[in-house]
Structure formats: C-alpha cells, structure tokens
Design an enzyme around this catalytic site. Structure first.
Site, short mmCIF file in Angstrom:
data_model
loop_
_atom_site.label_atom_id
_atom_site.label_comp_id
_atom_site.label_asym_id
_atom_site.label_seq_id
_atom_site.Cartn_x
_atom_site.Cartn_y
_atom_site.Cartn_z
N HIS A 560 -45.08 39.11 -81.29
CA HIS A 560 -43.87 39.28 -82.09
C HIS A 560 -44.19 39.25 -83.59
O HIS A 560 -43.53 38.55 -84.36
CB HIS A 560 -42.86 38.16 -81.75
CG HIS A 560 -42.35 38.23 -80.35
ND1 HIS A 560 -41.63 37.22 -79.75
CD2 HIS A 560 -42.44 39.21 -79.41
CE1 HIS A 560 -41.32 37.57 -78.51
NE2 HIS A 560 -41.80 38.78 -78.29
C1 LIG Z 1 -47.74 43.27 -75.41
C2 LIG Z 1 -46.40 43.13 -76.05
C3 LIG Z 1 -45.37 42.50 -75.33
C4 LIG Z 1 -44.11 42.34 -75.93
N1 LIG Z 1 -43.09 41.86 -75.16
C5 LIG Z 1 -41.81 41.91 -75.66
C6 LIG Z 1 -40.70 41.63 -74.83
O1 LIG Z 1 -40.84 41.34 -73.62
N2 LIG Z 1 -39.46 41.69 -75.38
C7 LIG Z 1 -39.25 42.00 -76.69
O2 LIG Z 1 -38.11 41.99 -77.15
N3 LIG Z 1 -40.31 42.29 -77.50
C8 LIG Z 1 -41.57 42.29 -77.00
N4 LIG Z 1 -42.62 42.65 -77.79
C9 LIG Z 1 -42.38 42.88 -79.22
C10 LIG Z 1 -41.79 44.22 -79.58
O3 LIG Z 1 -42.27 45.24 -78.75
C11 LIG Z 1 -42.16 44.47 -81.06
O4 LIG Z 1 -41.58 43.47 -81.84
C12 LIG Z 1 -41.68 45.82 -81.55
O5 LIG Z 1 -42.29 46.85 -80.82
C13 LIG Z 1 -42.03 45.97 -83.03
O6 LIG Z 1 -41.58 47.21 -83.47
P1 LIG Z 1 -42.11 47.90 -84.80
O7 LIG Z 1 -41.40 49.20 -84.88
O8 LIG Z 1 -41.95 46.95 -85.94
O9 LIG Z 1 -43.67 48.10 -84.64
P2 LIG Z 1 -44.64 48.50 -83.46
O10 LIG Z 1 -43.99 48.41 -82.13
O11 LIG Z 1 -45.88 47.72 -83.66
O12 LIG Z 1 -44.93 50.03 -83.72
C14 LIG Z 1 -45.78 50.49 -84.74
C15 LIG Z 1 -46.30 51.85 -84.33
O13 LIG Z 1 -47.05 52.38 -85.41
C16 LIG Z 1 -48.26 52.96 -84.93
N5 LIG Z 1 -49.23 52.91 -86.03
C17 LIG Z 1 -49.87 51.83 -86.53
N6 LIG Z 1 -50.65 52.19 -87.57
C18 LIG Z 1 -50.48 53.52 -87.73
C19 LIG Z 1 -51.00 54.47 -88.63
N7 LIG Z 1 -51.87 54.12 -89.61
N8 LIG Z 1 -50.62 55.77 -88.51
C20 LIG Z 1 -49.73 56.15 -87.53
N9 LIG Z 1 -49.23 55.29 -86.65
C21 LIG Z 1 -49.58 53.99 -86.75
C22 LIG Z 1 -48.62 52.12 -83.71
O14 LIG Z 1 -49.44 52.85 -82.82
C23 LIG Z 1 -47.25 51.80 -83.14
O15 LIG Z 1 -46.83 52.77 -82.21
C24 LIG Z 1 -43.89 42.80 -77.25
C25 LIG Z 1 -44.91 43.44 -77.95
C26 LIG Z 1 -46.15 43.62 -77.36
C27 LIG Z 1 -47.24 44.32 -78.14
#
Ligand SMILES: Cc1cc2nc3c(=O)[nH]c(=O)nc-3n(C[C@H](O)[C@H](O)[C@H](O)COP(=O)(O)OP(=O)(O)OC[C@H]3O[C@@H](n4cnc5c(N)ncnc54)[C@H](O)[C@@H]3O)c2cc1C
Length: 650
Positions: A560
């Site tokens: 998270h």
């Molecule tokens: C293993 C795991 C289990 C989890 N379990 C839960 C759960 O059960 N319930 C829940 O509510 N939340 C859960 N979470 C948390 C939730 O999924 C995250 O908080 C959420 O996905 C965050 O969203 P975000 O858009 O901030 O970033 P992220 O989901 O981290 O997305 C960022 C994206 O940017 C891409 N990226 C990174 N750097 C670059 C770059 N330089 N160029 C292009 N692309 C790039 C990555 O590949 C990724 O796809 C979990 C997360 C993980 C990893």
C-alpha cells in the site's frame, strides 16, 4: 491503429489512477487525443489476471514474465535486525488492480479531512466514491454507488472459516456488522468484500473498467505498453511531452533508445508511489543539490520529491485447521486433483466457483480499549493522543483471515491451514526513494523505513495477540504452525503449540512417526474440545520482546505504498498543490497515491481509484470538459436477465 507522435494529454503509468484519468478524459470528449503509456504488459483478457483465486502466483518472481517490480532496501536496516525488506509493486496495465488481492475496504472520513486541502474533504469526495462503484452487496447506508465501472461483491464463494472467524471475533469484543466500509466504523468485523464481479466471477481491474471499455467504442485513446517513461520533456518549466524507452533493456547494447511523444495540453504522471518520483527526478524536478550531483538540469527545486514514503505493515501468523475444513492449500500446493477440480469448476460456472474468490472472506478493524492502551507503552500512547484519540473513525489495526497458508507451500508440513493477517494502518515510520542515476534502467536507492519509529511495535504486538485469541476460539483451530509465530521461551505460558496428535493422525494415517514422543521438537496441542472455555493467554515482558523480535524479522509491506509526492504547501516539503499541479512547473500533474500527504486506513485500491476520479475532474475542468456518467460499458460485464437493483443497467 497508427500511434500519433503528438496528442493532447499523455498519462504516464497505467495503474488504477492512470486508467481512471485516461479513460474518463477520452470518454468525455472523443476529439481529445489521450495516450496512456504503461511500463508493463497489456492485461487484456489475461486469464492469470482475471481469475481471482490465482492472485498469489503474481508474487512469484521468475524473471521471465514478472507482473511486479520488486524494490529491495538498498541498505540493511537496524530496525529490522539487519534485514532488508522487499516491496513488490505492479508492472502491468491496470497496475496494482491487475495483481492485487482484491480486498475491498475504504478509508475513514477523517483521513481525507486530514489532507487539509480545499476540495479534498470527505464530503467533497463522497460523490466520487459513489461514482466509481458498482456495489453488488446489500447495504443499509448511503455511501455506496451502483452505476460505476468497478464491481464489488462477495465473489463466487465464502468459506465456512469466515463465519467461524466472525463468531470468534465477536466473543473477544469485536462485534459483527454488515458494513464496516461506511467510512466511519473503526471497530467491528464483517464479511470482507472483493473487487470481483459477481455475475462473471472475474476480477474488477481498472484497465478493463476504464480503458478497454473506452477503446472498444472510441478511437481516441492510444495505448502503449512495455514502454517505460524515462522523463518529462520541458520547454522552460512547461511540460510538452515525455520520452520513453523499451521496458526491457535488451537491445542496442544497453544504449538508451528514447522515443518522444509530445503533449499539447498536459502531462499526467501516474506511475505510482515508487515510479512517479523517479520520473520527476530524472526530469529535473526534485532536490536541486542531489540532481546537480547526478548531472541533471534542475527545472524545479522540490526537496520533498521521493520523501515521506509510507505503507501499511503486515505480519502474518499461520494456524492449523481440522482436516474437514475447506482451504485452498491443496490447490496452492499444485495437487493435480485439487487443481483439476477447481479449474473445471471455474470453466463451468465462474460466477459461483471457488476460484472466483480470494479466500480472504472476513476481517475486522479494531481500536484498543483504555486497558489495552495502558499496556502499549509510552511511544504508542503519545501517538494515540495526537493522532487517534479525537478521531473515533480511525481504526488502529485491520485483521483478516485467509482460508489457507499464505506462504511457500514447499516449506510447510502437510495439512490444512488458515492465515491471520495483521495490518498496521497508520505507521509512524517513514522511508524514501531517490534515483541513483539519470539512466532509467539503473536501480534507485530505496529505504522502506519500515519500523524506524518505535511507536509502531506496540500496535502490531497487540494485534498479534488479538488475532491469536480469535484463532484459538475458532471451531476449526487445531494448533499453531510454530515456524510462523514468535519464538517464545519453551517454558513460557505463551509458547505456541503445534497440531494435536489426533488431527496429525488424520493427515498421515499410515505414518510410523506420527505422535512419536521426544518432548523437544514438537509440542502438541490439546485435542479439540468444543465445550472448552478459553482464558486469554498472559504474556510476560520476555514474551513481548519475543513478539517484537518476530515483528522486526518478519514485518512486510502491505503493498500500500503512498506519499512520495505529497499534496501540501511547498514550504512544508509539498510537491503538488490541491489541483495536483507540480510546483514550479506548468502543464504537469501527478495523479496517483504518491500525492497523499498522510496515511489512509484502508487497502488502497479504493483510494487510488478515488484519486484518479478527482484527478479526472480537475483535468477535465482545466480542459473545459465534463466527465460523462455512466462510463463506457465494461467488457465481460453483461447484465443477466432479471438483474437485481444493485447491478448497473446498460
Ligand atoms: C501485490 C499487491 C496486493 C495488493 N492488494 C490489495 C488489495 O487486496 N486491496 C486493495 O485495495 N489494494 C491492494 N493493493 C494496493 C493497490 O493495488 C494499490 O494501492 C494501487 O494499485 C495503487 O495505484 P496507483 O495508481 O497509485 O499505482 P500503481 O498501481 O502502482 O500503478 C502504477 C503503474 O505505473 C507503471 N509504471 C511505473 N513506472 C513507470 C514508468 N516509468 N513508465 C511507465 N509506466 C510506469 C507500473 O507498471 C504500474 O502499472 C495491492 C497492491 C499490490 C502490489
């Protein structure tokens, strides 16, 4: 589709927040050209994504087709007794939503108020929380939505262990409630909902919901995958595009092969808490002295970039359960019969298959009593007084049960298990991430900061004891898997005891060694007695020390991550303002969980979606557009005939 070299809006990173922004904007105006650039592979119709029950496989690291990037502490941590922690984060379109455990929870109302930013109060955000949800459970409060793209349900099945857990939780003072995700309840237990569409049995990931839904009906959303954004292109301090490189640095003898795409209106960084600050720093936005040392031209001096890294902390304790309990252990071990049965069940009727679940069926939020607070020591009490005391909607810990061992089954004895997860929701510890080079292929310097504030030990210790009391009162309980518990002194009253001999004999009925009596390696539990009244285990100071050592040795990420590009005043280390604009730049926004200036007591997928929805509204406002609702029809989410009122109609 031909990929343009210039678009209106570029979204860098296809996690939940990025998918919401790209999908909502493109759907708002078919003439607006939006490009979404994602570092990982496309997730579309990938059965290893959409079948909910195989999520643990995503944590395997084989180096061939990893769906996650594994960040490891650069230095040994004295707070973890010399260990380095590992934080996996998504590397696939949909980001965390394509690989996460699908547990649905929501932040407390006061969490958003604590952001202290105009437009971000709980009451401001509530309509957006509803807008994103297709809530498929009955509810008795008005905080959920029914017409949004993200499906939330109990999944295809709930194991009997969940009811056992809820009954035992109630007996230790955590009452059952039918919805503790009302943004207000901080002490109660419930059937834990899941990001699964109950009509299709599929995972509800953000890319399918917001992006594939739009690319199916319009041609103004351009998707590039396996492309890592290396930097933002600036003219002066105005963002005019991005440069990206192939995600795998296998060609060109390691030379950088950048492709440039221009953005007429805005660049949005949505590469997640660990990805976004790296892009900013490579682009010249960050601590000026650090950037100069790396030979990077400074665009905006923002020392807060990459700082204040936060997570939630997980410890997990594993228990034996009776052989007649249904758990996923045989399936997870790869037992051919269990595998065939469970996969076939999915093929026949995914909407009610056991695979249409994460087997995390129940959980609780808890706050300590006055009596418990007294035992939690001065460091935590200080934090309690300033952070929790006057915010009754904030839980201190979450706990949940998994029907099976969340562990490497090659390292476990035969038998059936349940896992208790303990999550610390508002750690006081902080970490950081910074680039070590302008080269996007060079590993960053990462300090998770786990447990570097002593106040974090007491609540985890307390919740270990709580979940252990719950486990001992469950009908299915048959002992503790001692390898996955604190190493108490063998003579301590708190010492863990493994399986009872009667149950051991049901696991290996023909075994010659089952129950051999040596008195050292194995301390058996008493045989199960349904009428036994349980007294709480009493722990000595020495026992508490054993628990704290165990925490230091085993505490892990809850996946998270948040907080590395905080939305707060610039003079306080802030990186973005309330409209998510990066200080000292033009046409550049950050929209992902890195913007959180403080922690959120929730599994963070719901919050990432919400930040995405808010970002979409802000950007739409800048562009003179309005987000359209309902969103484009979600692929694979047909409405069956006689749809219940909680299902969106199309
Ligand atoms: C293993 C795991 C289990 C989890 N379990 C839960 C759960 O059960 N319930 C829940 O509510 N939340 C859960 N979470 C948390 C939730 O999924 C995250 O908080 C959420 O996905 C965050 O969203 P975000 O858009 O901030 O970033 P992220 O989901 O981290 O997305 C960022 C994206 O940017 C891409 N990226 C990174 N750097 C670059 C770059 N330089 N160029 C292009 N692309 C790039 C990555 O590949 C990724 O796809 C979990 C997360 C993980 C990893």
């Amino acid at each position: 589709m031909v990929h343009p070299q210039e678009v209106d809006v570029i979204v860098a990173g296809g996690g939940p927040a990025g998918c919401v922004v790209a999908g909502r904007l493109a759907y708002a105006d078919p003439n607006l050209k939006v490009m979404l650039i994602e570092g990982g592979a496309n997730n579309r119709d990938d059965p290893w994504v959409y079948r909910p029950g195989i999520y643990v496989k995503n944590m395997q690291r084989d180096g061939v087709n990893d769906k996650a990037t594994f960040y490891t502490d650069t230095m040994d941590s004295s707070h973890l007794r010399g260990r380095r922690s590992i934080v996996p984060c998504a590397n696939i379109l949909g980001g965390g939503s394509s690989i996460n455990f699908q547990m649905y929870t929501r932040a407390s109302g006061s969490d958003w108020d604590d952001f202290k930013t105009e437009g971000w109060k709980y009451q401001d955000l509530l309509p957006l929380m509803k807008r994103l949800e297709n809530y498929q459970k009955p509810t008795n409060n008005d905080t959920h939505g029914y017409d949004g793209p993200i499906a939330i349900s109990n999944g295809g099945s709930i194991t009997a262990l969940a009811q056992d857990f809820l009954r035992a939780s109630d007996s230790i003072g955590v009452p059952f409630s039918d919805d503790i995700q009302d943004c207000n309840t901080s002490h109660g237990a419930e059937i834990w909902a899941k990001y699964i569409n109950r009509h299709t049995g599929r995972r509800s990931d953000a890319a399918t919901a917001y992006v594939h839904s739009v690319t199916d009906v319009q041609n103004n959303l351009f998707l590039r995958t396996n492309a890592r954004v290396s930097r933002v292109i600036f003219e002066g301090n105005k963002a005019v595009g991005v440069a990206y490189v192939p995600s795998r640095n296998r060609g060109h003898k390691g030379e950088l092969q950048e492709t440039i795409v221009r953005a007429r209106r805005c660049v949005v960084l949505s590469s997640g808490t660990l990805g976004t600050p790296q892009i900013l720093e490579r682009s010249g936005v960050g601590d000026a002295s650090m950037l100069k040392k790396l030979g990077i031209k400074v665009v905006s001096d923002l020392p807060g970039v990459g700082e204040q890294y936060q997570d939630h902390y997980t410890t997990l304790s594993i228990y034996r359960v009776s052989q007649d309990t249904f758990t996923l252990d045989d399936f997870l071990r790869g037992n051919p019969d269990a595998r065939k049965e469970i996969f076939q069940e999915w093929e026949m009727s995914p909407e009610r298959a056991r695979l249409s679940s994460n087997a995390i069926d129940a959980g609780f939020k808890i706050r300590p009593t006055e009596e418990e607070l007294k035992e939690m020591g001065p460091e935590f009490n200080k934090l309690w007084d300033t952070y929790f005391k006057d915010k009754p909607d904030k839980p201190v810990m979450f706990g949940s049960i998994v029907s099976g061992a969340y562990a490497d089954h090659a390292l476990l004895p035969p038998g059936k298990y349940m896992t208790m997860f303990q999550y610390l929701e508002y750690p006081a510890s902080r970490g950081k991430i910074h680039i070590a080079s302008s080269n996007p292929y060079v590993e960053p310097s990462f300090d998770s900061g786990f447990m570097n504030n002593k106040a974090d030990f007491a609540p985890i210790r307390w919740s270990y004891k709580k979940t252990r009391e719950v486990a001992r009162r469950m009908d299915a309980f048959r002992g503790e898997l001692t390898s996955h518990h604190p190493h108490f002194h063998p003579a301590s009253q708190a010492a863990t005891k493994d399986i009872d001999i009667k149950t051991a004999k049901t696991i290996l009925p023909d075994g010659f060694t089952v129950g051999i009596h040596m008195g050292t390696w194995h301390r058996a539990s008493e045989p199960y007695d349904a009428s036994k009244v349980h007294e709480d285990i009493q722990y000595t100071a020495e026992d508490d020390k054993a628990i704290d050592d165990w925490i230091a040795d085993h505490v892990e990420t809850t996946w998270h991550s948040l907080g590395t590009c905080a939305m707060k005043p610039r003079e306080e280390g802030g990186v973005v303002d309330g409209r998510l604009n990066v200080f000292g730049t033009e046409n550049l926004k950050v929209v992902d969980l890195s913007i959180c200036p403080d922690n959120l007591g929730t599994n963070t997928y719901s919050s990432a979606l919400l930040v995405g929805e808010k970002g979409a509204d802000l950007l739409a406002g800048d562009l003179g557009l309005k987000v359209k609702t309902p969103h484009a029809p979600v692929p694979h989410a047909p409405v069956p005939k006689g749809a219940p009122a909680t299902q969106q109609l199309r």
